[in-house]
Design an enzyme around this catalytic site. Structure first.
Site, PDB file in Angstrom:
ATOM      1  N   SER A 147     -14.110 -11.295  -9.608  1.00 28.04           N
ATOM      2  CA  SER A 147     -13.013 -10.951 -10.513  1.00 28.04           C
ATOM      3  C   SER A 147     -13.542 -10.927 -11.960  1.00 28.04           C
ATOM      4  O   SER A 147     -14.492 -10.212 -12.248  1.00 28.04           O
ATOM      5  CB  SER A 147     -11.877 -11.966 -10.321  1.00 28.04           C
ATOM      6  OG  SER A 147     -10.663 -11.482 -10.806  1.00 28.04           O
ATOM      7  N   ASP A 175      -7.605  -5.891  -1.080  1.00 26.69           N
ATOM      8  CA  ASP A 175      -7.478  -6.304  -2.483  1.00 26.69           C
ATOM      9  C   ASP A 175      -6.837  -5.172  -3.273  1.00 26.69           C
ATOM     10  O   ASP A 175      -7.502  -4.227  -3.684  1.00 26.69           O
ATOM     11  CB  ASP A 175      -8.860  -6.653  -3.050  1.00 26.69           C
ATOM     12  CG  ASP A 175      -8.798  -7.199  -4.474  1.00 26.69           C
ATOM     13  OD1 ASP A 175      -7.721  -7.160  -5.111  1.00 26.69           O
ATOM     14  OD2 ASP A 175      -9.842  -7.678  -4.956  1.00 26.69           O
ATOM     15  N   HIS A 215      -6.997 -10.143  -3.029  1.00 27.39           N
ATOM     16  CA  HIS A 215      -7.990 -10.496  -4.058  1.00 27.39           C
ATOM     17  C   HIS A 215      -8.581 -11.883  -3.813  1.00 27.39           C
ATOM     18  O   HIS A 215      -9.753 -12.131  -4.106  1.00 27.39           O
ATOM     19  CB  HIS A 215      -7.308 -10.431  -5.427  1.00 27.39           C
ATOM     20  CG  HIS A 215      -8.258 -10.572  -6.571  1.00 27.39           C
ATOM     21  ND1 HIS A 215      -9.369  -9.772  -6.722  1.00 27.39           N
ATOM     22  CD2 HIS A 215      -8.282 -11.434  -7.633  1.00 27.39           C
ATOM     23  CE1 HIS A 215     -10.020 -10.124  -7.829  1.00 27.39           C
ATOM     24  NE2 HIS A 215      -9.387 -11.125  -8.381  1.00 27.39           N
TER      25      HIS A 215
END
Lengths: 389, 389
Positions: free
Chosen positions: B160, B326, B359
C-alpha cells in the site's frame, strides 16, 4: 422508437407543472406491531387514470428520493428526480399511463416521518418515531392506492430501494400487481452495503448536534449528514466513472495550512454534494431509512427465495435490470431474484446493461432504460387487454 | 521451502523482544522547501547487519502502520504488524538479513509529526506541522539509512503506502537500492481513493473536538477519527471477504429506540475497529498522511512513467504484487508500474495473487507472500554476490 423517445427528452418535453398532494389516514399498523396514528402520505400523479383504472403505475423512490419524480413545482426550475423517464412519450409514458409516486413513510418530504409532529407530545417525533421497514413503506402505499380506487397496478417500478419495494409489492399484494420493474436492486443487503450505511449513521449520531435525534429546535447534525451523503455518493459511482468525471484534476480553493491552495475536483464535488444534501434532507430520516434498507430481506420469514415466489400469479411479469459497473448493488444480487423467479416459471426478463456509471446508472442510462421499459409496459398492457377481451 | 516457512509461523517463531529506537537530526528540508528542525525518526531493527553492510532490508509501512513491524515490546503480547512476514526463516528472513522499519515523518509513533512538540512554540505542532509528501518520508528514511552506515539496501519493501515509498526510493536513490518489493500499491491514487480519504478527513475536521487541529490538551476528535477508520476498514476488505466473515449474522446489543435489540456483526466489528483505532492513532497524522497519499504521483514532475524509470540501473530488481479482489488498489494500478518497468527492460516479476481478502490481502496472504518474497530476496542476494565475486 428509441430515437423518437430520446428526441422528446432532448426537447425538454415534460409533464410540466405538478403539485404535491397528500392524504392522511387514521392509523397504520406497522410490521413491528406498533401503530402510527395518524399517518400522512405525500404523493404526486402524472397523466390520466383511465375509466376502468387499469393504467396506473406506481413509482417507488430510493433512499434520498421523494414523491417529486417528474415535472416542475410552481416557480422551480429543477424537475423531479426521474424526469428523464417519466413524461409524454417517455419510458413511463404519461400519454398512456397514470404515474403515481409517493414519499415513503419515515421520509421527510411530506409523508409521516421522524420530523413530523407526534400528536402525543406536540413536538417532532425524532427517535420516538417507530422503527419502519420496507414492508411498512409498501403497506402505506397500499393504503394510498386503495384510497385512489385503483384495484390493480399495471406496474410497480423503482431503482435501488425502489426495486426492493417493487418486489415487496409483488409478494405482499400479488393480486394488485400486473408487472414489476426492479432496477439496480437486491433481495437483501450484503454486509458491505450494511457497512457503508452504518458508517453514515455513525457520522450522523457522532455529530454532537444530533443530540439523540432531538435537534429540530436547534442546529441540525449537518456535518455528520454531509459525511454520510459523501460516503453514499462514492458508492453510487464507479472507479471508471470517477476517472472520467474527475481524474486527478485540481481546483483552486482558499489557502489552508495543509495541502496547499488547491484540492482535487473530486473533493470539491463531494463536499458540495454533502452540503447541498443537508439543505433538503433530514438526518433522522437518513437513519430510519438506511436501517429499513439494511434489515430488509425479501426471503426473511418466507423461506428461500424460490419459495417466496411460489404463490405468485403465473401472468405476473418482471423486468429486472442491473448494471455492469454497479459494485454497490452488483448484478449477482439481481440475478438471485431472477433465478428464483425463473425457478417458478414466471415471466421474467433480465438485462445486465453495460454502463460505466455504477449504481447511479439507474438514473443516467436513460436511452437504454427508456427503450426497454416502454416496450415492457406496452406488452404488459397488451396482455392485460387480451386477457380481458 | 514453503511448508517449512509456514511451520515456523505456526510454531510462533519470532524475532522475540524488540525495542523502539530513535535518532534525531538537526533538520530536514522538505519537498515544499520548508525545513523541519529538528526531525526525529523512530525505528526498529531485527537481525544482524553483516560486516560489509550489504544485507539490510528497509520495510516501509502503510497508512496506519508504524516502526513496530515484528517481535514484541517488553511486557506486550501483540506482535508487530508484519510478524507473519519478518523473522527467522520467514519471508524477510532475519537469519539472513538485517530488517529495518521506521515510522514515517508526519506519523504519531515516535517520528516527528503533528503531535510532536514544535520547539518554536513549546507546544504540539497541530496543523502548524509542515505539509509532507511520500517523497519527504523517503528523504527522512535516507537520513536514517545513512546514519546506520548502510551504503546500499538489499531491498526496500512495503504494501500500500509502503509500496509507494519503495518505488520512490528506487527512483530517488537508485544507487542505494538493489531491489524493490511493492505489494498492493499504485503509482498514484485514483479519484475514488482520494474520495474515500477525503470523506475520512471531513469526518475528522467536522468533529468539533478537532478544533482546528489544536486538541492535544483536551478531548481528541475520536468520533471523527473512528468514522474515518471505519470507512478505511470497509475499503480494505472485499464484498466476498465480508460475506465470508460476517454475512448477515446478528449480534445482541443494548436496546435502542431504532432497530431493535440487535445489530449486524459487521456493524459491531466496524464500530469496535473505529474505537480501538482512536486509542493508538493521532487524528492530525491521519489528515497529513492521507493528504500525502492523495498528492503522491510517481510520475509527477518526472514525465510519463516509462520515462521515470529510464535512468534506473539495469541490475535493479522488482517484485510487484497485486491481489485479485483488491478494489481499493486494483491490479491495474500495479500493472501500470510493471508495464513501465518492462518498457525499460528492467528485471520485474509481477504476480496477481488470487485472494478474497481485498486490500488487506497484503497482511493476510502470508503463505504465498512468504514463498515469493523469500525466493526473490535470495536471488537478489546471490546476484549481488556474483556481481562482487
Amino acid at each position: 422508437m428509441s430515437d423518437y423517445i430520446h428526441d422528446r427528452q432532448a426537447l425538454g418535453i415534460s409533464v410540466g407543472q405538478v403539485e404535491l398532494q397528500s392524504v392522511t389516514f387514521d392509523s397504520l399498523t406497522l410490521e413491528s406491531g406498533r401503530v402510527l396514528e395518524p399517518v400522512t402520505i405525500a404523493y404526486e400523479m402524472y397523466g390520466e387514470l383511465d375509466a376502468d383504472r387499469t393504467n396506473a403505475i406506481l413509482i417507488l423512490h430510493a433512499l434520498s428520493g421523494d414523491s417529486h419524480a417528474a415535472g416542475y413545482y410552481t416557480g422551480e426550475t429543477k424537475p423531479g428526480w426521474w424526469e428523464t423517464m417519466i413524461g409524454p412519450g417517455k419510458g413511463f409514458d404519461t400519454d398512456r399511463y397514470c404515474v403515481i409516486c409517493s414519499n415513503v413513510i419515515g421520509g421527510c418530504k411530506g409523508s409521516s416521518g421522524p420530523s413530523s409532529i407526534n400528536p402525543a407530545t406536540g413536538k417532532e417525533y425524532g427517535v420516538g418515531f417507530p422503527f419502519i421497514t420496507v414492508g411498512d413503506m409498501v403497506r402505506a402505499q397500499k393504503m394510498l392506492v386503495d384510497h385512489l380506487g385503483i384495484p390493480k397496478l399495471l406496474a410497480v417500478a423503482g431503482g435501488s430501494m425502489g426495486g426492493m419495494q417493487a418486489m415487496e409489492w409483488a409478494v405482499e399484494y400479488p393480486e394488485m400487481v400486473a408487472s414489476v420493474v426492479s432496477i439496480a436492486s437486491a433481495p437483501r443487503h450484503s454486509p458491505m452495503q450494511i457497512a457503508f450505511n452504518e458508517v453514515g449513521r455513525e457520522a450522523i449520531m457522532g455529530d454532537p448536534n444530533w443530540n439523540g435525534g432531538d435537534y429540530y429546535q436547534g442546529d441540525a447534525p449537518d456535518a455528520g449528514l454531509a459525511v454520510a451523503r459523501m460516503i453514499g455518493h462514492i458508492t453510487y459511482l464507479s472507479d471508471e466513472a470517477m476517472q472520467e468525471k474527475f481524474g486527478r484534476r485540481m481546483r483552486e480553493h482558499k489557502p489552508t495550512d495543509q495541502g496547499g491552495q488547491e484540492s482535487f475536483e473530486v473533493e470539491s464535488y463531494l463536499r458540495y454534494q454533502g452540503e447541498v444534501f443537508t439543505r433538503r434532507f433530514d438526518a433522522n430520516t437518513y437513519l430510519y431509512i438506511t436501517k429499513a434498507l439494511d434489515y430488509y430481506d425479501l426471503s426473511a420469514g418466507r423461506g428461500v427465495l424460490v419459495e417466496v415466489f411460489r404463490e405468485l400469479p403465473p401472468d405476473m411479469r418482471f423486468l429486472i435490470i442491473a448494471f455492469s459497473s454497479d459494485w454497490l448493488y452488483p448484478p449477482y444480487q439481481s440475478k438471485e431474484i431472477v433465478h428464483a423467479l425463473k425457478g417458478n416459471g414466471l415471466d421474467c426478463t433480465y438485462l445486465e446493461m453495460s454502463s460505466s456509471h455504477g449504481h447511479d446508472a439507474f438514473l443516467l442510462e436513460n436511452k437504454d432504460l427508456t427503450r426497454v421499459v416502454w416496450h415492457f409496459l406496452e406488452t404488459t398492457g397488451r396482455r392485460r387487454e387480451a386477457h380481458h377481451a
